[in-house]
Design a protein around this motif. Sequence first.
Motif, PDB file in Angstrom:
ATOM      1  N   PRO A  67       0.763  -1.289  -0.066  1.00 28.53           N
ATOM      2  CA  PRO A  67       0.058   0.149  -0.043  1.00 28.53           C
ATOM      3  C   PRO A  67       0.644   1.364   0.151  1.00 28.53           C
ATOM      4  O   PRO A  67       0.270   2.303  -0.252  1.00 28.53           O
ATOM      5  CB  PRO A  67      -0.779  -0.067   1.329  1.00 28.53           C
ATOM      6  CG  PRO A  67       0.204  -0.988   2.113  1.00 28.53           C
ATOM      7  CD  PRO A  67       0.936  -1.996   1.359  1.00 28.53           C
ATOM      8  N   TYR A  68       2.255   1.398   0.286  1.00 26.82           N
ATOM      9  CA  TYR A  68       2.909   2.464   0.655  1.00 26.82           C
ATOM     10  C   TYR A  68       3.291   3.242  -0.632  1.00 26.82           C
ATOM     11  O   TYR A  68       3.491   2.791  -1.687  1.00 26.82           O
ATOM     12  CB  TYR A  68       4.309   2.248   1.305  1.00 26.82           C
ATOM     13  CG  TYR A  68       4.840   3.544   1.768  1.00 26.82           C
ATOM     14  CD1 TYR A  68       4.604   4.388   2.673  1.00 26.82           C
ATOM     15  CD2 TYR A  68       6.105   3.859   1.018  1.00 26.82           C
ATOM     16  CE1 TYR A  68       5.162   5.502   2.855  1.00 26.82           C
ATOM     17  CE2 TYR A  68       6.802   5.177   1.270  1.00 26.82           C
ATOM     18  CZ  TYR A  68       6.121   5.786   2.161  1.00 26.82           C
ATOM     19  OH  TYR A  68       6.837   7.055   2.424  1.00 26.82           O
ATOM     20  N   LEU A  69       2.810   4.628  -0.615  1.00 27.77           N
ATOM     21  CA  LEU A  69       2.839   5.512  -1.767  1.00 27.77           C
ATOM     22  C   LEU A  69       4.147   6.607  -1.438  1.00 27.77           C
ATOM     23  O   LEU A  69       3.829   7.388  -0.289  1.00 27.77           O
ATOM     24  CB  LEU A  69       1.606   6.080  -2.290  1.00 27.77           C
ATOM     25  CG  LEU A  69       0.704   5.276  -2.694  1.00 27.77           C
ATOM     26  CD1 LEU A  69      -0.692   5.940  -2.824  1.00 27.77           C
ATOM     27  CD2 LEU A  69       1.156   4.683  -4.153  1.00 27.77           C
ATOM     28  N   ALA A 317       3.605   2.115   8.449  1.00 23.75           N
ATOM     29  CA  ALA A 317       4.383   0.825   8.841  1.00 23.75           C
ATOM     30  C   ALA A 317       5.023   0.688  10.128  1.00 23.75           C
ATOM     31  O   ALA A 317       4.822  -0.249  10.854  1.00 23.75           O
ATOM     32  CB  ALA A 317       5.094   0.499   7.633  1.00 23.75           C
ATOM     33  N   LYS A 318       5.680   1.592  10.593  1.00 22.11           N
ATOM     34  CA  LYS A 318       6.411   1.963  11.869  1.00 22.11           C
ATOM     35  C   LYS A 318       5.373   1.818  12.876  1.00 22.11           C
ATOM     36  O   LYS A 318       5.855   1.206  13.978  1.00 22.11           O
ATOM     37  CB  LYS A 318       6.939   3.465  11.944  1.00 22.11           C
ATOM     38  CG  LYS A 318       8.223   3.839  11.104  1.00 22.11           C
ATOM     39  CD  LYS A 318       8.651   5.079  11.432  1.00 22.11           C
ATOM     40  CE  LYS A 318       7.912   6.176  10.883  1.00 22.11           C
ATOM     41  NZ  LYS A 318       7.929   6.205   9.648  1.00 22.11           N
ATOM     42  N   SER A 319       4.182   2.282  12.694  1.00 25.66           N
ATOM     43  CA  SER A 319       3.422   2.186  14.044  1.00 25.66           C
ATOM     44  C   SER A 319       2.880   0.971  14.233  1.00 25.66           C
ATOM     45  O   SER A 319       2.330   0.337  15.302  1.00 25.66           O
ATOM     46  CB  SER A 319       1.934   3.034  13.559  1.00 25.66           C
ATOM     47  OG  SER A 319       1.289   2.221  12.625  1.00 25.66           O
ATOM     48  N   SER A 337      -6.076   8.008  11.529  1.00 25.47           N
ATOM     49  CA  SER A 337      -6.353   8.991  10.165  1.00 25.47           C
ATOM     50  C   SER A 337      -5.125   8.749   9.143  1.00 25.47           C
ATOM     51  O   SER A 337      -3.955   8.699   9.490  1.00 25.47           O
ATOM     52  CB  SER A 337      -6.204  10.434  10.347  1.00 25.47           C
ATOM     53  OG  SER A 337      -6.163  11.412   9.437  1.00 25.47           O
ATOM     54  N   ASP A 338      -5.541   8.400   7.813  1.00 22.08           N
ATOM     55  CA  ASP A 338      -4.375   8.217   6.682  1.00 22.08           C
ATOM     56  C   ASP A 338      -4.855   8.572   5.717  1.00 22.08           C
ATOM     57  O   ASP A 338      -5.897   8.215   5.168  1.00 22.08           O
ATOM     58  CB  ASP A 338      -3.756   6.746   6.799  1.00 22.08           C
ATOM     59  CG  ASP A 338      -2.425   6.691   6.159  1.00 22.08           C
ATOM     60  OD1 ASP A 338      -1.321   6.524   7.265  1.00 22.08           O
ATOM     61  OD2 ASP A 338      -2.428   6.735   4.913  1.00 22.08           O
ATOM     62  N   THR A 339      -3.882   9.459   4.855  1.00 25.94           N
ATOM     63  CA  THR A 339      -4.181   9.481   3.383  1.00 25.94           C
ATOM     64  C   THR A 339      -4.340   8.474   2.285  1.00 25.94           C
ATOM     65  O   THR A 339      -4.559   8.779   1.148  1.00 25.94           O
ATOM     66  CB  THR A 339      -3.269  10.783   2.841  1.00 25.94           C
ATOM     67  OG1 THR A 339      -1.966  10.421   3.078  1.00 25.94           O
ATOM     68  CG2 THR A 339      -3.489  12.082   3.603  1.00 25.94           C
ATOM     69  N   ALA A 382       1.491  21.526  10.222  1.00 25.56           N
ATOM     70  CA  ALA A 382       1.212  22.826   9.455  1.00 25.56           C
ATOM     71  C   ALA A 382      -0.097  22.717   8.640  1.00 25.56           C
ATOM     72  O   ALA A 382      -1.092  23.562   8.618  1.00 25.56           O
ATOM     73  CB  ALA A 382       2.303  22.907   8.348  1.00 25.56           C
ATOM     74  N   LYS A 383      -0.232  21.307   8.151  1.00 28.37           N
ATOM     75  CA  LYS A 383      -1.458  21.003   7.596  1.00 28.37           C
ATOM     76  C   LYS A 383      -2.747  20.870   8.611  1.00 28.37           C
ATOM     77  O   LYS A 383      -3.754  21.175   8.170  1.00 28.37           O
ATOM     78  CB  LYS A 383      -1.434  19.722   6.662  1.00 28.37           C
ATOM     79  CG  LYS A 383      -2.606  19.307   6.246  1.00 28.37           C
ATOM     80  CD  LYS A 383      -2.294  18.037   5.016  1.00 28.37           C
ATOM     81  CE  LYS A 383      -1.497  16.968   5.415  1.00 28.37           C
ATOM     82  NZ  LYS A 383      -1.347  15.914   4.184  1.00 28.37           N
ATOM     83  N   GLU A 384      -2.534  20.654   9.651  1.00 22.95           N
ATOM     84  CA  GLU A 384      -3.604  20.395  10.842  1.00 22.95           C
ATOM     85  C   GLU A 384      -3.565  21.462  11.793  1.00 22.95           C
ATOM     86  O   GLU A 384      -3.698  21.122  12.748  1.00 22.95           O
ATOM     87  CB  GLU A 384      -3.439  18.901  11.454  1.00 22.95           C
ATOM     88  CG  GLU A 384      -3.523  17.849  10.364  1.00 22.95           C
ATOM     89  CD  GLU A 384      -4.904  17.646  10.078  1.00 22.95           C
ATOM     90  OE1 GLU A 384      -5.844  18.409  10.198  1.00 22.95           O
ATOM     91  OE2 GLU A 384      -5.157  16.825   9.142  1.00 22.95           O
TER      92      GLU A 384
HETATM   93  P1  TMP Z   1       6.039   6.871   6.151  1.00 19.85           P
HETATM   94  O1  TMP Z   1       6.549   7.546   7.416  1.00 19.85           O
HETATM   95  O2  TMP Z   1       6.426   5.541   5.984  1.00 19.85           O
HETATM   96  O3  TMP Z   1       6.305   7.971   5.048  1.00 19.85           O
HETATM   97  O4  TMP Z   1       4.307   6.703   6.294  1.00 19.85           O
HETATM   98  C1  TMP Z   1       3.644   7.823   6.387  1.00 19.85           C
HETATM   99  C2  TMP Z   1       2.280   7.668   6.691  1.00 19.85           C
HETATM  100  O5  TMP Z   1       1.435   8.583   7.200  1.00 19.85           O
HETATM  101  C3  TMP Z   1       1.714   7.113   5.104  1.00 19.85           C
HETATM  102  O6  TMP Z   1       0.743   5.952   5.261  1.00 19.85           O
HETATM  103  C4  TMP Z   1       0.782   8.194   4.643  1.00 19.85           C
HETATM  104  C5  TMP Z   1       0.636   8.914   6.006  1.00 19.85           C
HETATM  105  N1  TMP Z   1       0.446  10.274   5.954  1.00 19.85           N
HETATM  106  C6  TMP Z   1      -0.816  11.110   6.200  1.00 19.85           C
HETATM  107  O7  TMP Z   1      -1.714  10.582   6.603  1.00 19.85           O
HETATM  108  N2  TMP Z   1      -0.781  12.523   6.083  1.00 19.85           N
HETATM  109  C7  TMP Z   1       0.353  13.172   5.790  1.00 19.85           C
HETATM  110  O8  TMP Z   1       0.141  14.437   5.733  1.00 19.85           O
HETATM  111  C8  TMP Z   1       1.397  12.423   5.348  1.00 19.85           C
HETATM  112  C9  TMP Z   1       2.553  13.115   5.114  1.00 19.85           C
HETATM  113  C10 TMP Z   1       1.390  10.858   5.491  1.00 19.85           C
END
Ligand code: TMP
Length: 404
Positions: A67-69, A317-319, A337-339, A382-384
């Motif tokens: 799933p990771y983008l 994934a870290k969580s 919450s996740d995008t 900043a976004k939130e």
């Molecule tokens: P990462 O730490 O491995 O890059 O994963 C970041 C996760 O957090 C990924 O699932 C996307 C999510 N995310 C948000 O939900 N909102 C955000 O603004 C950002 C930057 C990441």
Amino acid sequence: MACRICSGRLHPFADFGSQPLSDAFAAPGDPAEPFAFHLAAGVCAGCSTVQLLEEVPRERMFHADYPYLSSGSAVMREHFESLAKRLLTTELTGPDPFVVELGCNDGAMLAVIADAGVRHLGVEPSGGVADVAAAKGVRVRKDFFEAATAAAVLAEDGPADVVYAANTLCHIPYLDSIMEGLDTLLRPGGVFVFEDPYLGDIVERASFDQIYDEHFYYFSATSVRGLARRHGFELVDVERLPVHGGEVRYTLARQGARTPAPAVAELLAAEEAAALHEPATLRRFAARVAGTRDRLVTLLTGLRDQGARVYGYGATAKSATVLNYCGIGPDLITFVSDTTPAKQGRLTPGSHIPVRGPEAFADPYPDYAVLFAWNHAAEIMAKESGFGAAGGTWILYVPEVHLV
Ligand code: TMP
Ligand code: SAM
Ligand code: ZN
């Protein structure tokens, strides 16, 4: 247990118990996740490489539904764009240059190279994200990179000036095959540039959530120099990077091809002075981590008992390591919450906390939010900004549990 690189003896130093796959977000009602493995890390007495003690088969982690983008963060998009532009003006200036990226994911880096009209290839085994890259005009081979892949790419495209990998080499246990592949694929004067979470930052920040199934190695200048030399390469440059909680970008060239930059000796000396690879140092890290776990669980349990509303932010994934090691479930965190579209409507692996889109976060804001994507803190805060303005408090657990 023997070292995956030199067969030396491993000193185990951190144990997170039984863990699920960190990116296995099941749909509600799916059968129980059948796969679990023992997450523990050790340091090699022979070559100083920090690594996991148990290896998860690669096909379980990297597949069509991975799933990771990479492009989910604006900061990371900029990071890869600036690296691409730098490569275009430094290593890729000869006639008809060719660059290969291992783990190109959704094409955050290679799309810039493609737009510049430069010959390139992404080698990416996860079909879904590879399709996203291809839709951006990136040329992708859906494959795991290894020695045989390198030979096939060489036969088709000729030698590469640069092979690049971000947050990918540390995911690959079989480095002998990778190094053999680099030897096959790189031009005599070519370079292998890769960046991964830095052991020095992990230890200094007690960022134990960097330890999960996909992160098999935790590199340092010391261990990377050793790896390079075993295979006829030399570590010729290192660059500290602020992204993903602290990384190092390593440059490898064939032995004798380039003079190492002074930064290499400096980082090696700093690692020696910090006794970074000593089992005692790493055991102190593990003791700090146990303290973080106890304080985080005490905080979240207290908040639940007070009736506070607590969400999570970033189903990283870290969580998975944090949630499963600490035993945190939906009784303590209502949802995360996740995008990422492929994570939404699903459950966090092992801990079964629902994942929802970012619009749910503000509807209404919680009292507290655990920032699992702490490596993107500046961008997310900043976004939130509305969250703080509404009286909300962030909970972070790196380098220790604290409120913002
Ligand atoms: P990462 O730490 O491995 O890059 O994963 C970041 C996760 O957090 C990924 O699932 C996307 C999510 N995310 C948000 O939900 N909102 C955000 O603004 C950002 C930057 C990441
Ligand atoms: N490079 C991107 C970044 O930094 O955001 C993606 C990193 S993602 C954490 C790791 C990627 O490595 C995944 O897309 C995965 O499919 C890919 N990968 C895993 N094993 C690989 C291998 N042997 N060869 C090439 N890519 C691999
Ligand atoms: Zn070793």
